[in-house]
Design a protein around this motif. Structure first.
Motif, PDB file in Angstrom:
ATOM      1  N   GLY A 230       0.927  -1.090  -0.037  1.00 57.86           N
ATOM      2  CA  GLY A 230       0.143  -0.038   0.091  1.00 57.86           C
ATOM      3  C   GLY A 230       0.852   1.272  -0.014  1.00 57.86           C
ATOM      4  N   MET A 231       0.438   2.343  -0.766  1.00 56.04           N
ATOM      5  CA  MET A 231       1.373   3.270  -1.117  1.00 56.04           C
ATOM      6  C   MET A 231       0.242   4.688  -0.962  1.00 56.04           C
ATOM      7  SD  MET A 231       4.029   4.140  -3.844  1.00 56.04           S
ATOM      8  CE  MET A 231       4.877   2.867  -3.632  1.00 56.04           C
ATOM      9  N   VAL A 232       0.709   5.507  -0.086  1.00 61.01           N
ATOM     10  CA  VAL A 232      -0.350   6.845   0.098  1.00 61.01           C
ATOM     11  C   VAL A 232       0.795   8.215  -0.178  1.00 61.01           C
ATOM     12  CG1 VAL A 232      -1.673   8.239   1.405  1.00 61.01           C
ATOM     13  CG2 VAL A 232      -1.829   5.874   1.511  1.00 61.01           C
ATOM     14  N   LEU A 233       0.219   8.833  -1.144  1.00 61.98           N
ATOM     15  CA  LEU A 233       1.182  10.311  -1.507  1.00 61.98           C
ATOM     16  C   LEU A 233       0.461  11.359  -0.914  1.00 61.98           C
ATOM     17  CD1 LEU A 233       2.465   8.041  -3.366  1.00 61.98           C
ATOM     18  CD2 LEU A 233       2.847   9.963  -5.044  1.00 61.98           C
ATOM     19  N   THR A 234       0.843  11.966   0.185  1.00 65.41           N
ATOM     20  CA  THR A 234       0.050  13.314   0.649  1.00 65.41           C
ATOM     21  C   THR A 234       0.934  14.556   0.521  1.00 65.41           C
ATOM     22  OG1 THR A 234      -0.477  11.761   2.337  1.00 65.41           O
ATOM     23  CG2 THR A 234      -0.844  13.928   2.770  1.00 65.41           C
ATOM     24  N   PRO A 235       0.278  15.196  -0.424  1.00 64.43           N
ATOM     25  CA  PRO A 235       1.065  16.627  -0.663  1.00 64.43           C
ATOM     26  C   PRO A 235       0.657  17.574   0.430  1.00 64.43           C
ATOM     27  CG  PRO A 235      -0.998  16.149  -2.317  1.00 64.43           C
ATOM     28  CD  PRO A 235      -1.021  14.973  -1.375  1.00 64.43           C
ATOM     29  N   GLU A 236       1.382  18.782   0.227  1.00 61.59           N
ATOM     30  CA  GLU A 236       1.051  19.901   1.194  1.00 61.59           C
ATOM     31  C   GLU A 236      -0.556  20.319   1.208  1.00 61.59           C
ATOM     32  OE1 GLU A 236       3.131  24.207   2.570  1.00 61.59           O
ATOM     33  OE2 GLU A 236       3.408  23.294   0.561  1.00 61.59           O
ATOM     34  N   ALA A 237      -1.197  20.402  -0.029  1.00 61.56           N
ATOM     35  CA  ALA A 237      -2.448  20.906  -0.372  1.00 61.56           C
ATOM     36  C   ALA A 237      -2.646  20.090  -1.478  1.00 61.56           C
ATOM     37  CB  ALA A 237      -2.546  22.107  -0.944  1.00 61.56           C
ATOM     38  N   GLY A 238      -4.122  19.470  -1.370  1.00 63.69           N
ATOM     39  CA  GLY A 238      -4.704  18.534  -2.519  1.00 63.69           C
ATOM     40  C   GLY A 238      -4.976  17.383  -1.914  1.00 63.69           C
ATOM     41  N   ALA A 239      -5.586  16.491  -2.785  1.00 65.04           N
ATOM     42  CA  ALA A 239      -5.992  15.377  -2.301  1.00 65.04           C
ATOM     43  C   ALA A 239      -5.001  14.168  -2.283  1.00 65.04           C
ATOM     44  CB  ALA A 239      -7.081  14.845  -3.363  1.00 65.04           C
ATOM     45  N   THR A 240      -4.938  13.283  -1.514  1.00 59.67           N
ATOM     46  CA  THR A 240      -3.897  12.264  -1.496  1.00 59.67           C
ATOM     47  C   THR A 240      -4.251  11.152  -2.569  1.00 59.67           C
ATOM     48  OG1 THR A 240      -5.388  11.089  -0.010  1.00 59.67           O
ATOM     49  CG2 THR A 240      -3.877  12.437   1.025  1.00 59.67           C
ATOM     50  N   THR A 241      -3.125  10.679  -3.104  1.00 61.32           N
ATOM     51  CA  THR A 241      -3.133   9.625  -3.957  1.00 61.32           C
ATOM     52  C   THR A 241      -2.632   8.202  -3.407  1.00 61.32           C
ATOM     53  OG1 THR A 241      -2.345  11.357  -5.576  1.00 61.32           O
ATOM     54  CG2 THR A 241      -2.107   9.266  -6.244  1.00 61.32           C
ATOM     55  N   ILE A 242      -3.525   7.362  -3.771  1.00 64.55           N
ATOM     56  CA  ILE A 242      -3.416   6.023  -3.143  1.00 64.55           C
ATOM     57  C   ILE A 242      -3.264   4.923  -4.320  1.00 64.55           C
ATOM     58  CG2 ILE A 242      -4.645   4.140  -1.691  1.00 64.55           C
ATOM     59  CD1 ILE A 242      -6.083   6.380  -0.392  1.00 64.55           C
ATOM     60  N   ALA A 243      -2.060   4.230  -3.988  1.00 64.69           N
ATOM     61  CA  ALA A 243      -1.827   3.011  -4.963  1.00 64.69           C
ATOM     62  C   ALA A 243      -1.845   1.809  -3.953  1.00 64.69           C
ATOM     63  CB  ALA A 243      -0.650   3.214  -5.714  1.00 64.69           C
ATOM     64  N   ASP A 244      -2.882   0.644  -4.326  1.00 60.82           N
ATOM     65  CA  ASP A 244      -2.545  -0.627  -3.571  1.00 60.82           C
ATOM     66  C   ASP A 244      -2.507  -1.596  -4.764  1.00 60.82           C
ATOM     67  OD1 ASP A 244      -3.024   0.556  -0.906  1.00 60.82           O
ATOM     68  OD2 ASP A 244      -5.150   0.668  -1.442  1.00 60.82           O
ATOM     69  N   PHE A 245      -1.607  -2.514  -4.596  1.00 59.68           N
ATOM     70  CA  PHE A 245      -1.480  -3.554  -5.372  1.00 59.68           C
ATOM     71  C   PHE A 245      -0.790  -4.928  -4.713  1.00 59.68           C
ATOM     72  CE2 PHE A 245       2.211  -0.908  -5.251  1.00 59.68           C
ATOM     73  CZ  PHE A 245       3.363  -1.566  -5.323  1.00 59.68           C
ATOM     74  N   VAL A 246      -0.865  -5.946  -5.514  1.00 56.54           N
ATOM     75  CA  VAL A 246      -0.138  -7.185  -5.016  1.00 56.54           C
ATOM     76  C   VAL A 246       0.799  -7.393  -5.991  1.00 56.54           C
ATOM     77  CG1 VAL A 246      -0.591  -9.893  -4.459  1.00 56.54           C
ATOM     78  CG2 VAL A 246      -2.204  -7.989  -3.742  1.00 56.54           C
ATOM     79  N   THR A 247       2.014  -7.933  -5.578  1.00 58.32           N
ATOM     80  CA  THR A 247       3.071  -8.095  -6.579  1.00 58.32           C
ATOM     81  C   THR A 247       2.769  -9.554  -7.156  1.00 58.32           C
ATOM     82  OG1 THR A 247       4.514  -9.274  -4.581  1.00 58.32           O
ATOM     83  CG2 THR A 247       4.685  -6.846  -4.832  1.00 58.32           C
TER      84      THR A 247
END
Length: 261
Positions: A230-247
């Motif tokens: 699971g990966m979450v990118l949280t910028p200073e302002a704006g919506a978070t970006t989420i990537a979930d995957f199985v290798t």
């Protein structure tokens, strides 16, 4: 014989005069002026607050990072001798259409392998984090800072791989992205490097184009086959970006593995 009728109009010739009346009149004018001033000031403040709230709301919905792709790189000794885990993630990131600029200095990335989680900051943010960035250089190229990310251990905060990520620009027409000041505008495209070196990857001599000579450091993450990431990118302002995957269930003989989407 008709009676003559006269219509008489009565006139009121009385009025209030004097200093007292004048004072009352002036007081009424002053009260009206003060009330008008308060209303104007209040409406101005409300307008500013509404405009500020609108601008913030616009930034929240328009400042969007988009993950274009995620690739995994395996540590290796040769083209046939490679680690069983992913040792480095290359996250290709752009901006949504109409997005406001995004300062990667303020970006926080959270990544988990299902058991452990690392919260990562941009490795060159010396203005905010001071001496903890001592291993990284604004004037160095991206590969030098990537090598420091993979191999270096600082007295504070510790192993770089557990606390930081680095960036390399791919497309940057307005030259807004640099190692010291990575500002992404619409149209820019960068690669974010995240170390996922596990304790089983420490004996290998290279990761991608970086010669590590076995000095890579354990990130505490373990991204083997069939791992849930699971990966979450949280910028200073704006919506978070989420990537979930199985290798994938097996990495086979490939050095570079496509992980997302």
């Amino acid at each position: 014989m008709k009676t003559n009728k006269r219509l008489m109009l009565s006139g009121d010739s009385k009025a209030q005069v004097g200093i007292g009346t004048l004072i009352i009149f002036i007081a009424m004018v002053l009260i009206a002026a003060v009330a008008a001033s308060v209303l104007i000031q209040t409406s101005g403040v409300l307008q500013q607050q509404a405009q500020s709230t609108g601008n913030q709301a616009t930034r929240e919905v328009s400042s969007n990072l988009i993950i274009k792709s995620i690739e995994g790189v395996r540590a290796k000794n040769s083209s046939t001798i490679m680690a069983s885990d992913i040792s480095l993630m290359k996250v290709k990131v752009g901006l949504n259409v109409g997005s406001s600029p995004v300062d990667l200095n303020q970006l926080v990335i959270s990544i988990t392998d299902g058991s452990n989680t690392n919260s990562l900051l941009y490795a060159n943010n010396a203005k905010t984090h001071g001496s903890s960035m001592a291993d990284f250089s604004d004037s160095a190229d991206a590969s030098t800072n990537l090598e420091k990310l993979l191999t270096s251990n600082q007295s504070s905060p510790g192993v770089n791989a557990r606390y930081f990520f680095t960036v390399q620009k791919i497309r940057d027409d307005d030259i807004s992205v640099s190692q010291g000041n990575p500002i992404m505008n619409t149209g820019d495209l960068v690669t974010i490097y995240i170390s996922t070196v596990s304790d089983g990857d420490l004996a290998y001599t290279s990761i991608g184009d970086i010669t590590t000579s076995g000095s890579q450091k354990d990130s505490y993450l373990d991204v083997g086959p069939r791992s849930t990431v699971g990966m979450v990118l949280t910028p200073e302002a704006g919506a978070t970006t989420i990537a979930d995957f199985v290798t994938p269930s097996s990495y086979g003989t490939k050095e570079i593995i496509s992980l997302y989407p």
